[in-house]
Design a protein around this motif. Structure first.
Motif, mmCIF file in Angstrom:
data_model
loop_
_atom_site.group_PDB
_atom_site.id
_atom_site.type_symbol
_atom_site.label_atom_id
_atom_site.label_comp_id
_atom_site.label_asym_id
_atom_site.label_seq_id
_atom_site.Cartn_x
_atom_site.Cartn_y
_atom_site.Cartn_z
ATOM 1 N N GLY A 214 82.416 26.816 28.544
ATOM 2 C CA GLY A 214 81.251 26.176 29.153
ATOM 3 C C GLY A 214 80.001 27.017 29.147
ATOM 4 N N MET A 215 79.870 27.894 28.156
ATOM 5 C CA MET A 215 78.706 28.772 28.087
ATOM 6 C C MET A 215 77.538 28.048 27.430
ATOM 7 S SD MET A 215 80.351 32.484 27.113
ATOM 8 C CE MET A 215 81.198 33.465 28.348
ATOM 9 N N GLY A 216 76.969 27.087 28.150
ATOM 10 C CA GLY A 216 75.930 26.231 27.586
ATOM 11 C C GLY A 216 74.646 26.948 27.251
ATOM 12 N N ALA A 217 74.271 27.965 28.040
ATOM 13 C CA ALA A 217 73.022 28.693 27.773
ATOM 14 C C ALA A 217 73.160 29.555 26.514
ATOM 15 C CB ALA A 217 72.666 29.566 28.977
ATOM 16 N N THR A 320 72.644 23.789 30.555
ATOM 17 C CA THR A 320 73.529 24.057 31.689
ATOM 18 C C THR A 320 74.337 25.314 31.407
ATOM 19 O OG1 THR A 320 73.718 21.702 32.166
ATOM 20 C CG2 THR A 320 75.365 23.151 33.157
ATOM 21 N N SER A 321 74.203 26.290 32.277
ATOM 22 C CA SER A 321 74.890 27.568 32.108
ATOM 23 C C SER A 321 76.348 27.453 32.533
ATOM 24 C CB SER A 321 74.193 28.645 32.946
ATOM 25 O OG SER A 321 74.372 28.375 34.328
ATOM 26 N N MET A 322 77.128 28.486 32.233
ATOM 27 C CA MET A 322 78.532 28.523 32.618
ATOM 28 C C MET A 322 78.699 28.434 34.133
ATOM 29 S SD MET A 322 81.347 31.481 31.710
ATOM 30 C CE MET A 322 83.080 31.259 32.114
ATOM 31 N N SER A 323 77.723 28.943 34.866
ATOM 32 C CA SER A 323 77.781 28.899 36.332
ATOM 33 C C SER A 323 77.545 27.508 36.894
ATOM 34 C CB SER A 323 76.729 29.853 36.907
ATOM 35 O OG SER A 323 75.415 29.342 36.681
ATOM 36 N N GLY A 324 77.078 26.582 36.053
ATOM 37 C CA GLY A 324 76.722 25.241 36.513
ATOM 38 C C GLY A 324 75.238 25.101 36.814
ATOM 39 N N GLN A 325 74.531 26.206 36.906
ATOM 40 C CA GLN A 325 73.097 26.143 37.156
ATOM 41 C C GLN A 325 72.377 25.643 35.898
ATOM 42 O OE1 GLN A 325 71.355 29.619 39.444
ATOM 43 N NE2 GLN A 325 73.358 30.504 38.969
ATOM 44 N N LEU A 338 69.241 34.177 28.564
ATOM 45 C CA LEU A 338 70.091 32.985 28.461
ATOM 46 C C LEU A 338 71.497 33.342 27.982
ATOM 47 C CD1 LEU A 338 67.571 30.452 26.870
ATOM 48 C CD2 LEU A 338 68.225 30.673 29.279
ATOM 49 N N VAL A 339 71.604 34.258 27.033
ATOM 50 C CA VAL A 339 72.946 34.650 26.595
ATOM 51 C C VAL A 339 73.606 35.555 27.634
ATOM 52 C CG1 VAL A 339 72.278 34.416 24.176
ATOM 53 C CG2 VAL A 339 72.252 36.688 25.216
ATOM 54 N N LEU A 340 72.807 36.374 28.310
ATOM 55 C CA LEU A 340 73.363 37.288 29.306
ATOM 56 C C LEU A 340 73.870 36.565 30.536
ATOM 57 C CD1 LEU A 340 70.791 40.242 29.216
ATOM 58 C CD2 LEU A 340 73.182 40.340 28.499
ATOM 59 N N CYS A 341 73.183 35.506 30.951
ATOM 60 C CA CYS A 341 73.569 34.854 32.211
ATOM 61 C C CYS A 341 74.984 34.290 32.123
ATOM 62 C CB CYS A 341 72.553 33.793 32.619
ATOM 63 S SG CYS A 341 72.554 32.270 31.654
ATOM 64 N N ASP A 342 75.373 33.767 30.970
ATOM 65 C CA ASP A 342 76.740 33.253 30.828
ATOM 66 C C ASP A 342 77.748 34.396 30.788
ATOM 67 O OD1 ASP A 342 76.110 30.586 30.924
ATOM 68 O OD2 ASP A 342 76.068 30.297 28.761
ATOM 69 N N ALA A 343 77.399 35.496 30.147
ATOM 70 C CA ALA A 343 78.303 36.650 30.123
ATOM 71 C C ALA A 343 78.465 37.252 31.516
ATOM 72 C CB ALA A 343 77.773 37.704 29.146
#
Length: 498
Positions: A214-217, A320-325, A338-343
């Protein structure tokens, strides 16, 4: 390049046969009863040798010395900083085609950290990029001997410095490679190669697996490139299973055009260095494989290109990021966050003791700190202090920047939970505030290395920073954990005998 440590007093060094003997001359050398000390004393008295680190005087086959050339190199007060400057200046002499055997001599007992600084400075000076050149002149030198009065006294420092130097070289090598020779796929292969060196495990995930997470970002940034993304996970388990790991997250944008928010053409070639954070994580694991400290470490690298394809992310898109935000992408050139927030969200599954992300994130940090210090942001004072101290000790400094909540006001969006940019003012801070939303309560630090990861101009190339800082931090954490583990074992033994 191989490095050797040898017990070698100044008197014995006169008999050491080599093409070049570089003598590190400290302040107060007068009075040393040996040939080399006498040479240095006379040169200083005659005004032929200035006492500043970085100055040199070369002598050819001086009487009483077996070395073909002798290079007198003042090292000031002998501090690590002075030693680094003195050894850096030896680079051209060490790379001379006529030098096949060389030694660097400490005339006096080195100060704490001086051997570390000298070895790493030599390694930096001797590094030559060759991966994509058809013709390149490599140094004839294959082994550099460091002579000290008592080798056993600095053996641990020397071994650690050698491992860090190899980690820095690994990081520099991959950051320097052109984007078509350092794709996300090739970066994954580089990570896998580390698993052959020691207790390092590696998992590389492709687009389908990242979609399941779910790593959308992360996927949104990658969708404009023909090169498939890779999510790289490295594990080093040097401590017990009950010890929470430290997670390192490295930004792995292997080339950054800016996407639809296209960058200006001048110096865009330097955007191959936008995976400097990823390269530093690889470098740290290269050092860990050799040092094997008692600490658990996880490395996460979201790797992809940021390209302006017809499928690319557009300004105004909401992902939509992996966190749901949800995130409104106001500028596609702010893709690193954007790539870091999912990691960062993924990192939480390891229940880490701390998370540290490393990223060439903002030009604003370059304006604030230049290329001298990396920008440090942290939600935890103890973590920030440990990282700052590690950087100072490793001569890889950083500077703590603010994280006031008021800086997050500009990230508000009418169409998503958060915007990915907040305008030009305090751009490095607002980028950090964006990342902070994805770390929860875990102690977290963010290193913005946009100014320190590479140099431009005539000296263009990767620096390998902050591999020294991060490795020193991890070694300090391992050292701090030893007394705690010992105390725990004593308590357990005491209970067993009751």
């Amino acid at each position: 390049m191989d490095f050797e440590l040898k017990t070698l007093a100044p008197a014995a060094a006169t008999k050491f046969k080599c093409d070049l003997l570089a003598v590190l001359v400290p302040e107060g050398v007068a009075g040393q009863d040996n040939v080399l000390g006498a040479l240095a004393t006379r040169a200083i008295a005659a005004g032929d040798l200035e006492g500043k680190p970085g100055k040199q005087l070369q002598l050819y086959a001086p009487a009483g010395v077996a070395a073909r050339r002798v290079l007198l190199a003042p090292c000031g007060d002998g501090s690590p900083a002075a030693m680094r400057k003195a050894v850096q200046a030896l680079g051209p002499a060490l790379k001379d085609a006529g030098v096949r055997q060389a030694a660097v001599l400490f005339m006096a007992e080195p100060a704490a950290g001086a051997v570390d600084a000298a070895l790493r400075a030599a390694a930096d000076a001797l590094y030559v990029y060759a991966a994509t050149k058809s013709q390149v002149e490599l140094p004839a030198l294959r082994k550099l001997t460091f002579g000290v009065p008592k080798a056993d006294a600095v053996r641990g420092e020397f071994d650690a410095a050698r491992a860090v130097a190899r980690g820095v070289e690994f990081a520099r090598e991959w950051a320097n490679r052109p984007a078509n020779h350092a794709t996300p796929t090739l970066l994954g292969e580089a990570a896998k190669s580390l698993a052959k060196l020691g207790p390092v495990r590696c998992t590389v995930r492709g687009p389908a697996e990242v979609a399941k997470l779910g790593m959308g970002a992360f996927m949104a940034v990658a969708q404009g490139s023909a090169e498939p993304l890779r999510f790289i996970e490295l594990r080093y388990d040097g401590a017990g299973k009950t010890q929470a790991p430290i997670v390192l997250v490295g930004k792995g944008i292997t080339f950054d055009t800016g996407g639809i928010s296209l960058k200006p053409a001048p110096e865009m070639d330097e955007m191959k260095f936008d995976m400097g954070g990823a390269a530093s994580v690889l470098g740290v694991f290269r050092a860990l494989a050799e040092l094997r400290p008692a600490v658990n470490v996880v490395g996460l690298i979201p790797a992809c290109e940021n390209m302006p394809d017809g499928r690319a992310l557009k300004p105004g898109d909401v992902v939509t990021s992996m966190s749901g935000q949800t995130i409104e992408v106001l500028n596609t050139d702010a893709e690193g966050r954007l790539v870091l927030c999912d990691a960062l969200t993924y990192a939480a599954r390891f229940k880490p003791a701390a998370i540290i992300d490393i990223a060439t994130l903002t030009g604003a940090c370059v304006i604030a700190l230049g290329g001298v210090r990396s920008g440090l942001f942290s939600t935890d004072d103890a973590l920030a202090s440990d990282i700052h101290d590690a950087g100072a000790a490793a001569l890889d400094p950083c500077w703590r920047m603010p994280l006031d909540d008021d800086y997050a006001e500009g990230l508000k969006s009418n169409f998503a939970d958060v915007a990915n940019v907040a305008g030009r003012p305090a751009g490095a801070v607002t980028a950090a505030k964006f990342l902070q939303r994805f770390v929860g309560d875990t102690p977290w630090a963010h290193l913005d290395i946009a100014g320190s990861a590479w140099k431009g101009g005539a000296a263009k190339g990767a620096t390998g920073r902050p591999v020294p800082l991060l490795t020193r931090y991890l070694l300090a954490q391992a050292a701090a954990a030893r007394p705690q583990a010992a105390a725990k074992a004593v308590r357990k033994a005491s209970r067993a005998t009751r």
